[in-house]
Design a protein around this motif. Structure first.
Motif, short mmCIF file in Angstrom:
data_model
loop_
_atom_site.label_atom_id
_atom_site.label_comp_id
_atom_site.label_asym_id
_atom_site.label_seq_id
_atom_site.Cartn_x
_atom_site.Cartn_y
_atom_site.Cartn_z
N ASN A 149 -10.28 10.30 -30.64
CA ASN A 149 -11.18 10.97 -31.57
C ASN A 149 -10.89 12.46 -31.66
N ILE A 201 -14.49 12.42 -35.33
CA ILE A 201 -13.70 11.74 -36.35
C ILE A 201 -12.67 10.85 -35.67
N TYR A 214 -9.37 7.66 -39.28
CA TYR A 214 -9.96 8.26 -40.48
C TYR A 214 -9.40 9.66 -40.71
N ILE A 219 -12.00 12.73 -48.27
CA ILE A 219 -12.15 12.27 -46.89
C ILE A 219 -12.43 13.46 -45.97
N ALA A 249 -15.85 14.15 -43.55
CA ALA A 249 -15.69 14.10 -42.09
C ALA A 249 -15.69 15.45 -41.39
N CYS A 276 -22.53 7.40 -33.42
CA CYS A 276 -21.65 6.87 -34.47
C CYS A 276 -20.21 7.12 -34.05
N MET A 284 -18.10 8.08 -36.22
CA MET A 284 -17.87 9.32 -36.94
C MET A 284 -19.19 9.91 -37.36
N CYS A 321 -20.82 11.63 -40.07
CA CYS A 321 -20.63 11.98 -41.47
C CYS A 321 -21.39 13.26 -41.80
N ARG A 330 -21.10 2.08 -40.62
CA ARG A 330 -19.95 2.66 -41.33
C ARG A 330 -18.64 2.29 -40.64
N VAL A 360 -14.85 3.74 -41.29
CA VAL A 360 -14.26 4.82 -40.50
C VAL A 360 -13.42 4.34 -39.32
N GLU A 395 -11.13 5.30 -49.07
CA GLU A 395 -11.58 4.68 -47.83
C GLU A 395 -11.22 3.19 -47.77
#
Length: 370
Positions: free
Chosen positions: A11, A43, A47, A60, A64, A107, A109, A111, A183, A187, A222
């Protein structure tokens, strides 16, 4: 062979991680650090690698990567009245037939347009930490015929926790189906198609109650091969997949982009469910909200290029009084209708307001506000 958990270790989580791709001045970097201190950045490398760094308007990237616009504090943290619908920590009951479980504040990611910025990646105060009490509440409220497990991201839960939810909920006779808000197909789809255990759990309990995954694809970029692979893995085991997009400034606020997204979704068996008006969330409002009048025009133009299935979504806002469908414009008015209502007097209610080209939301009395 690497597992999805191995891949997730890669990440991007700090502003310093952006130094190689962003030529930031010290002032710009300081702004982004301030943003990330309040609302963290996370992120997945998958992604992150979709971003075209030569384009500062890459959609994108906007979805992010923190931006200095997030320093604008206008707006509100709870735009749909979630606090007033909370029956116990982590369980909300706003509409009679639906119970909502906030299963995690994590999460894969974070958002930048998130409407739960008040808690996601930040605070665990609103999270369900007593599944037994939540299940008891749902069991004792016979009018509830479905549960939405969300967060955070419900697929950020461990497989054991997902199975525990399904084991308990599928035993409740008056539940017709169980939804997961996630999501992850967008992602980090590897979490789905690389995890036979997760797919086995969903398949097993999907034979007892219908399981529906509600995802959020917001831009055609995506819908990668990996994302399609994740969707196919879900559909192959009998899981229904539907999509809730958000109309976002600089992301999908033109008819061609939106129609391409929705057509590409229906082509792989993901039916559009809602296109939501972006909420006036604190640190989001000025960055991503599109005026309602403009949104109506975008939706109307996009629908010209959609088939019947693609046109099946509702353009709506999640208001404290309910889900309000934004019908369209006629004779200088914007036409609204309650699709779901918190209060009985609003059931199926139609109302009109004079067009305000800059208005982006409705206040408590259903008047247009900027």
């Amino acid at each position: 062979m690497l597992s999805w958990k191995d891949l997730l270790k890669d990440n991007v989580v700090s502003i310093e991680d952006l130094d190689e791709v962003l030529n930031m001045s010290p002032e710009e970097k300081e702004d982004l650090v301030k943003v990330a201190e309040r609302h963290p950045m996370r992120i997945p490398k998958y992604y992150f690698d979709l971003i075209d760094w030569s384009d500062e308007n890459d959609p994108i990237r906007k979805l992010a990567v923190p931006a200095s616009m997030e320093l604008n504090a206008s707006g509100d943290y709870d735009t749909s009245g979630e606090s007033t619908n909370t029956k116990m920590p982590g369980l909300q009951h706003k509409y009679g037939a639906t119970a909502l479980v906030l299963s995690t504040n994590v999460c894969f990611m974070y958002c930048r347009h998130c409407f739960r910025k008040r808690m996601v990646g930040y605070s665990a105060e609103e999270i369900s930490n007593r599944m037994e009490e939540a299940v008891d509440y749902i069991s004792s409220h016979k009018q509830v015929n479905n549960v939405l497990i969300t967060g955070g991201d419900s697929f950020a839960l461990s497989n054991n926790m997902i199975e525990e939810y399904l084991k308990n909920l599928t035993e409740i006779d008056h539940l017709d189906f169980i939804r997961f808000g996630t999501r992850v197909p967008v992602v980090f789809p590897q979490r789905i198609y690389m995890d036979d255990e997760l797919l086995g759990i969903l398949k097993k309990y999907g034979q007892k109650k219908e399981i529906i995954v509600i995802s959020q694809f917001n831009h055609p970029n995506e819908l990668t091969e990996e994302a399609r692979k994740g969707i196919k893995a879900l559909k192959d085991i009998g899981v229904t997949v539907r999509n809730q997009a958000v109309l976002l400034k600089g992301i999908n606020d033109n008819a061609d982009t939106l129609s391409t997204l929705l057509n590409n979704l229906t082509a792989i068996g993901v039916h559009p469910y809602y296109v939501f008006q972006c909420r006036p969330v604190k640190f989001v409002k000025e960055h991503f909200q599109v005026p309602i009048s403009e949104g109506i025009d975008i939706i109307s133009e996009a629908k010209k290029n959609l088939n019947g299935l693609g046109k099946g979504f509702r353009y709506a806002m999640s208001h404290p009084r309910g889900k309000i469908e934004i019908f369209g414009k006629a004779e200088g008015k914007i036409i609204f209708k309650f699709h779901q209502n918190k209060y009985e007097e609003d059931s199926d209610k139609l109302f009109m307001r004079d067009i305000d080209e800059e208005a982006r939301w409705l206040d408590a009395d259903l008047n247009l506000i900027r």
